[in-house]
Design an enzyme around this catalytic site. Sequence first.
Site, short mmCIF file in Angstrom:
data_model
loop_
_atom_site.label_atom_id
_atom_site.label_comp_id
_atom_site.label_asym_id
_atom_site.label_seq_id
_atom_site.Cartn_x
_atom_site.Cartn_y
_atom_site.Cartn_z
N ASP A 1 0.82 -1.21 0.00
CA ASP A 1 0.00 0.00 0.00
C ASP A 1 0.86 1.26 0.00
O ASP A 1 2.08 1.20 0.18
CB ASP A 1 -0.96 -0.02 1.21
CG ASP A 1 -0.26 -0.40 2.51
OD1 ASP A 1 0.98 -0.33 2.58
OD2 ASP A 1 -0.95 -0.77 3.47
N GLU B 1 -9.53 -1.66 5.48
CA GLU B 1 -10.16 -1.33 6.75
C GLU B 1 -11.39 -2.22 6.98
O GLU B 1 -11.90 -2.84 6.03
CB GLU B 1 -10.57 0.14 6.74
CG GLU B 1 -9.40 1.12 6.67
CD GLU B 1 -8.65 1.27 7.99
OE1 GLU B 1 -8.67 0.34 8.83
OE2 GLU B 1 -8.00 2.32 8.17
N HIS C 1 -7.22 -4.21 10.30
CA HIS C 1 -6.96 -4.02 8.88
C HIS C 1 -5.69 -4.75 8.47
O HIS C 1 -4.77 -4.95 9.26
CB HIS C 1 -6.93 -2.53 8.48
CG HIS C 1 -5.76 -1.75 8.95
ND1 HIS C 1 -5.87 -0.49 9.51
CD2 HIS C 1 -4.43 -2.01 8.93
CE1 HIS C 1 -4.67 -0.03 9.80
NE2 HIS C 1 -3.78 -0.93 9.47
N ASP D 1 -7.36 -2.26 14.42
CA ASP D 1 -8.76 -2.53 14.07
C ASP D 1 -8.89 -3.75 13.16
O ASP D 1 -9.97 -4.02 12.63
CB ASP D 1 -9.38 -1.29 13.39
CG ASP D 1 -8.66 -0.90 12.10
OD1 ASP D 1 -7.72 -1.61 11.68
OD2 ASP D 1 -9.05 0.13 11.50
P1 PGA Z 1 2.26 -0.90 12.58
O1 PGA Z 1 1.09 -0.87 11.48
O2 PGA Z 1 3.20 -1.97 12.14
O3 PGA Z 1 2.88 0.47 12.50
O4 PGA Z 1 1.60 -1.19 13.87
C1 PGA Z 1 0.52 -2.09 11.07
C2 PGA Z 1 -0.62 -1.81 10.13
O5 PGA Z 1 -1.23 -0.73 10.20
O6 PGA Z 1 -0.94 -2.69 9.30
#
Ligand code: PGA
Length: 256
Positions: A63, A139, A134, A132
């Site tokens: 992404d 999301e 995702h 959450d």
């Molecule tokens: P993080 O993000 O590794 O910074 O916790 C993970 C994500 O948002 O998929």
Amino acid sequence: MEIIIQPTAEASAEIGARIIRKLLLEKPDAVLGMATGSTPVSMYRKLIEMDLDWSRVTTFNLDEYVGLPQEHPQSYHSFMWENLFSHINIKPENVHIPDGNAADVPKFCADYEAAIKRAGGIDLQVLGIGSDGHSGFNEPTSSLASRTRIKTLTERTVRDNARFFDSAEEVPRHVITMGIGTILEARCNLLLAFGENKAAAIAGAVEGPITANNPASALQLHPVVKVCLDEAAASQLQRADYYRWVYDGKPAWQRY
Ligand code: PGA
């Protein structure tokens, strides 16, 4: 799913790096799906230390933020070069990261999917997970059949990611992300999660029902998923003892 629980994030990142090393030694022209965020950084550091040959490896990132200049320090383009690509012998032409400034976003997304197919598909996709649930930037309520497309971040994700920016207002609201359908087509998925903040999302993804409310739960439908956790991220798993029992009992040839 293979759930691997280690005492610390460092130890878990080491296992993740060994899984990727094994693949690159077996298949030097592997196609890897890469992830950003704080979670994979220590695994990337270990991969750099392993001094592997990346000259025939192709990568596709999950992404990218929409609208951030590529050279912005928080773009995922900058992230990948800073944390991995500048330190290994990968060929720049083999690196693919979604273009968050594409003039025609739907066309860019269709071309990205086609490029993955042309490369022969992704052998191993690295994944983080949002608090959450995702995966990529899919999301909650993302279609479990979704493909690469534009998405709007939840307010929670904007808040979670504000720590990388000067303020939440600076976090882009839109992103381009591979879809859950795209992720499910990778031949292997390697999900990393560290810290208490991820415990509920991991419990839902691994042991909850398959639901678009926790898009990572779609991984239950995938045949080869390895989940590398520290104790904190594993703390809400009901069957943690079973996962430890399975891992401790692995025959030597199955170890990483
Ligand atoms: P993080 O993000 O590794 O910074 O916790 C993970 C994500 O948002 O998929």
